[in-house]
Design a protein around this motif. Structure first.
Motif, PDB file in Angstrom:
ATOM      1  N   GLN A 267       7.181  -9.378   9.288  1.00  0.00           N
ATOM      2  CA  GLN A 267       6.435  -9.274   8.027  1.00  0.00           C
ATOM      3  C   GLN A 267       6.482  -7.878   7.407  1.00  0.00           C
ATOM      4  OE1 GLN A 267       2.497 -10.864   9.825  1.00  0.00           O
ATOM      5  NE2 GLN A 267       2.283 -11.190   7.605  1.00  0.00           N
ATOM      6  N   VAL A 268       6.774  -6.859   8.208  1.00  0.00           N
ATOM      7  CA  VAL A 268       6.503  -5.471   7.821  1.00  0.00           C
ATOM      8  C   VAL A 268       7.744  -4.718   7.349  1.00  0.00           C
ATOM      9  CG1 VAL A 268       5.694  -3.223   8.650  1.00  0.00           C
ATOM     10  CG2 VAL A 268       4.569  -5.313   9.425  1.00  0.00           C
ATOM     11  N   THR A 269       7.523  -3.920   6.295  1.00  0.00           N
ATOM     12  CA  THR A 269       8.506  -2.924   5.873  1.00  0.00           C
ATOM     13  C   THR A 269       7.761  -1.636   5.567  1.00  0.00           C
ATOM     14  OG1 THR A 269       9.911  -4.617   4.863  1.00  0.00           O
ATOM     15  CG2 THR A 269      10.347  -2.322   4.268  1.00  0.00           C
ATOM     16  N   ILE A 270       8.163  -0.554   6.212  1.00  0.00           N
ATOM     17  CA  ILE A 270       7.623   0.769   5.904  1.00  0.00           C
ATOM     18  C   ILE A 270       8.767   1.603   5.339  1.00  0.00           C
ATOM     19  CG2 ILE A 270       6.582   2.865   6.838  1.00  0.00           C
ATOM     20  CD1 ILE A 270       5.206   1.143   8.955  1.00  0.00           C
ATOM     21  N   SER A 271       8.500   2.281   4.237  1.00  0.00           N
ATOM     22  CA  SER A 271       9.553   3.058   3.574  1.00  0.00           C
ATOM     23  C   SER A 271       8.980   4.365   3.054  1.00  0.00           C
ATOM     24  CB  SER A 271      10.176   2.261   2.441  1.00  0.00           C
ATOM     25  OG  SER A 271       9.185   1.904   1.493  1.00  0.00           O
ATOM     26  N   VAL A 272       9.875   5.297   2.798  1.00  0.00           N
ATOM     27  CA  VAL A 272       9.497   6.599   2.256  1.00  0.00           C
ATOM     28  C   VAL A 272       9.789   6.608   0.767  1.00  0.00           C
ATOM     29  CG1 VAL A 272      10.014   9.069   2.273  1.00  0.00           C
ATOM     30  CG2 VAL A 272       9.877   7.802   4.422  1.00  0.00           C
ATOM     31  N   GLY A 273       8.853   7.154  -0.016  1.00  0.00           N
ATOM     32  CA  GLY A 273       9.053   7.277  -1.449  1.00  0.00           C
ATOM     33  C   GLY A 273      10.170   8.258  -1.756  1.00  0.00           C
ATOM     34  N   THR A 274      10.894   8.029  -2.819  1.00  0.00           N
ATOM     35  CA  THR A 274      12.060   8.860  -3.101  1.00  0.00           C
ATOM     36  C   THR A 274      11.714  10.132  -3.863  1.00  0.00           C
ATOM     37  OG1 THR A 274      12.460   7.525  -5.062  1.00  0.00           O
ATOM     38  CG2 THR A 274      13.672   6.942  -3.076  1.00  0.00           C
ATOM     39  N   SER A 275      10.695  10.076  -4.709  1.00  0.00           N
ATOM     40  CA  SER A 275      10.443  11.235  -5.562  1.00  0.00           C
ATOM     41  C   SER A 275       9.121  11.944  -5.293  1.00  0.00           C
ATOM     42  CB  SER A 275      10.479  10.812  -7.028  1.00  0.00           C
ATOM     43  OG  SER A 275       9.502   9.822  -7.255  1.00  0.00           O
TER      44      SER A 275
ATOM     45  N   LEU B 186       0.839  -1.194   0.000  1.00  0.00           N
ATOM     46  CA  LEU B 186       0.000   0.000   0.000  1.00  0.00           C
ATOM     47  C   LEU B 186       0.878   1.249   0.000  1.00  0.00           C
ATOM     48  CD1 LEU B 186      -2.681  -0.960   2.695  1.00  0.00           C
ATOM     49  CD2 LEU B 186      -2.974  -0.993   0.207  1.00  0.00           C
ATOM     50  N   THR B 187       0.340   2.302  -0.586  1.00  0.00           N
ATOM     51  CA  THR B 187       1.019   3.594  -0.610  1.00  0.00           C
ATOM     52  C   THR B 187       0.117   4.649  -0.009  1.00  0.00           C
ATOM     53  OG1 THR B 187       2.317   3.039  -2.570  1.00  0.00           O
ATOM     54  CG2 THR B 187       2.003   5.377  -2.111  1.00  0.00           C
ATOM     55  N   CYS B 188       0.703   5.556   0.729  1.00  0.00           N
ATOM     56  CA  CYS B 188      -0.021   6.691   1.286  1.00  0.00           C
ATOM     57  C   CYS B 188       0.530   7.967   0.647  1.00  0.00           C
ATOM     58  CB  CYS B 188       0.154   6.748   2.796  1.00  0.00           C
ATOM     59  SG  CYS B 188      -0.755   8.091   3.600  1.00  0.00           S
ATOM     60  N   THR B 189      -0.339   8.713  -0.021  1.00  0.00           N
ATOM     61  CA  THR B 189       0.054   9.976  -0.636  1.00  0.00           C
ATOM     62  C   THR B 189      -0.395  11.121   0.253  1.00  0.00           C
ATOM     63  OG1 THR B 189      -0.130   9.024  -2.846  1.00  0.00           O
ATOM     64  CG2 THR B 189      -0.157  11.425  -2.671  1.00  0.00           C
ATOM     65  N   VAL B 190       0.554  11.975   0.586  1.00  0.00           N
ATOM     66  CA  VAL B 190       0.295  13.096   1.492  1.00  0.00           C
ATOM     67  C   VAL B 190       0.237  14.393   0.686  1.00  0.00           C
ATOM     68  CG1 VAL B 190       1.177  14.391   3.469  1.00  0.00           C
ATOM     69  CG2 VAL B 190       1.476  11.906   3.367  1.00  0.00           C
TER      70      VAL B 190
ATOM     71  N   SER C 246       4.574  18.312   3.994  1.00  0.00           N
ATOM     72  CA  SER C 246       5.717  17.525   3.539  1.00  0.00           C
ATOM     73  C   SER C 246       6.043  16.414   4.515  1.00  0.00           C
ATOM     74  CB  SER C 246       6.947  18.433   3.379  1.00  0.00           C
ATOM     75  OG  SER C 246       8.103  17.665   3.115  1.00  0.00           O
ATOM     76  N   ILE C 247       6.301  15.211   3.985  1.00  0.00           N
ATOM     77  CA  ILE C 247       6.702  14.112   4.871  1.00  0.00           C
ATOM     78  C   ILE C 247       8.163  14.249   5.269  1.00  0.00           C
ATOM     79  CG2 ILE C 247       4.966  12.546   3.914  1.00  0.00           C
ATOM     80  CD1 ILE C 247       7.265  11.086   2.502  1.00  0.00           C
ATOM     81  N   SER C 248       8.842  15.264   4.732  1.00  0.00           N
ATOM     82  CA  SER C 248      10.241  15.492   5.100  1.00  0.00           C
ATOM     83  C   SER C 248      10.370  16.333   6.364  1.00  0.00           C
ATOM     84  CB  SER C 248      10.984  16.180   3.948  1.00  0.00           C
ATOM     85  OG  SER C 248      10.963  15.362   2.799  1.00  0.00           O
ATOM     86  N   SER C 249       9.255  16.724   6.949  1.00  0.00           N
ATOM     87  CA  SER C 249       9.288  17.503   8.189  1.00  0.00           C
ATOM     88  C   SER C 249       9.941  16.700   9.314  1.00  0.00           C
ATOM     89  CB  SER C 249       7.862  17.878   8.592  1.00  0.00           C
ATOM     90  OG  SER C 249       7.831  18.365   9.920  1.00  0.00           O
ATOM     91  N   SER C 250      10.755  17.374  10.121  1.00  0.00           N
ATOM     92  CA  SER C 250      11.427  16.706  11.236  1.00  0.00           C
ATOM     93  C   SER C 250      10.516  16.589  12.470  1.00  0.00           C
ATOM     94  CB  SER C 250      12.696  17.473  11.609  1.00  0.00           C
ATOM     95  OG  SER C 250      12.360  18.789  12.013  1.00  0.00           O
ATOM     96  N   VAL C 251       9.313  17.115  12.351  1.00  0.00           N
ATOM     97  CA  VAL C 251       8.414  17.147  13.515  1.00  0.00           C
ATOM     98  C   VAL C 251       7.569  15.885  13.610  1.00  0.00           C
ATOM     99  CG1 VAL C 251       6.497  18.396  14.599  1.00  0.00           C
ATOM    100  CG2 VAL C 251       8.314  19.652  13.401  1.00  0.00           C
ATOM    101  N   TYR C 252       7.296  15.283  12.467  1.00  0.00           N
ATOM    102  CA  TYR C 252       6.278  14.241  12.439  1.00  0.00           C
ATOM    103  C   TYR C 252       6.811  12.863  12.053  1.00  0.00           C
ATOM    104  CZ  TYR C 252       3.356  18.395  12.454  1.00  0.00           C
ATOM    105  OH  TYR C 252       2.795  19.583  12.782  1.00  0.00           O
ATOM    106  N   TYR C 253       6.035  11.853  12.449  1.00  0.00           N
ATOM    107  CA  TYR C 253       6.226  10.484  12.018  1.00  0.00           C
ATOM    108  C   TYR C 253       5.047  10.119  11.112  1.00  0.00           C
ATOM    109  CZ  TYR C 253       9.503  10.210  15.940  1.00  0.00           C
ATOM    110  OH  TYR C 253      10.551  10.436  16.819  1.00  0.00           O
ATOM    111  N   TRP C 254       5.236   9.114  10.297  1.00  0.00           N
ATOM    112  CA  TRP C 254       4.198   8.695   9.360  1.00  0.00           C
ATOM    113  C   TRP C 254       3.996   7.200   9.535  1.00  0.00           C
ATOM    114  CZ3 TRP C 254       2.078  12.864   7.067  1.00  0.00           C
ATOM    115  CH2 TRP C 254       2.823  14.042   7.128  1.00  0.00           C
TER     116      TRP C 254
END
Lengths: 110, 119
Positions: B68-76, B20-24, B28-36
């Protein structure tokens, strides 16, 4: 079985008050803040209370939260029909290094 | 206004990998304040935290699902993803993505997407 313990159900009549409790341990509620979520039927959960007792913008002051030791409570005053929902407590658990939820309390407004 | 939207297949076969993908949008998901993070809810049951990722790439997983789980951040794009391997019928659930501040404060949620594991 959930790490945090909630009663499965609660009820009240319009205008009344109701309290939902959440019990945990020293590794979660005892050391960290508690958050409450409201899930209306068929919708995503919504943050209702954070940091034990803080309300996000837009949440009516009829909703209040408190914490004591390893337990927390959500109080709802002046019940309205639209408050009928599932309510979940959650906290960070230092031992599990993750978020733990209660099993949820289904609130019925009679 | 921050919005999150889950996307991915609604049907996955047993033993395969759920992706699954989550589009925000609106932040920005690059914020240092938050977790996703990801949370799931089996039909008629309660909420289960799956895991979270920080902008730095640090991840935190539910110990019961860690293998079982892998969570990753999209690169582009402003996206992050969930991969859950070797699924069984017990993984059938509505999957939500959410933004969190420190601890368990999940302040923005996606609408959720139902994933059914069945042959």
């Amino acid at each position: 079985q959930s790490v945090l313990t909630q009663s499965p159900s609660a009820s009240g009549t319009p205008g009344q008050g109701v309290t939902i409790s959440c019990s945990g341990s020293s590794s979660n509620i005892g050391r960290n803040t508690v958050n409450w979520y409201q899930q209306l039927p068929g919708t995503a959960p919504k943050l209702l209370i954070y940091s034990n007792s803080q309300r996000p913008s837009g949440v009516p002051d009829r909703f209040s939260g408190s914490k004591s030791g390893t337990s927390a409570s959500l109080a709802i005053s002046g019940l309205q029909s639209e408050d009928e929902a599932d309510y979940y407590c959650a906290a960070w658990d230092d031992s599990l290094k993750g978020v733990v939820f209660g099993g949820g309390t289904k609130l019925t407004v009679l | 206004q921050l919005q999150l939207q889950e996307s991915g297949p609604g049907l996955v076969k047993p033993s395969e990998t759920l992706s699954l993908t989550c589009t925000v949008s609106g932040g920005s998901i690059s914020s240092s304040v938050y977790y996703w993070g990801w949370i799931r809810q089996p039909p008629g049951k309660g909420l289960e935290w799956i895991g979270s990722i920080y902008y730095s790439g640090d991840t935190y997983y539910n110990p019961s699902l860690k293998s079982q789980v892998t969570i990753s951040v999209g690169t582009s794009k402003n996206q992050f993803s969930l991969r859950l391997s070797s699924v069984t019928a017990a993984d059938t659930a509505v999957y939500y993505c959410a933004r969190s501040r420190a601890g368990a404060t999940l302040d923005y949620w996606g609408q959720g997407t139902l994933v059914t594991v069945s042959s």
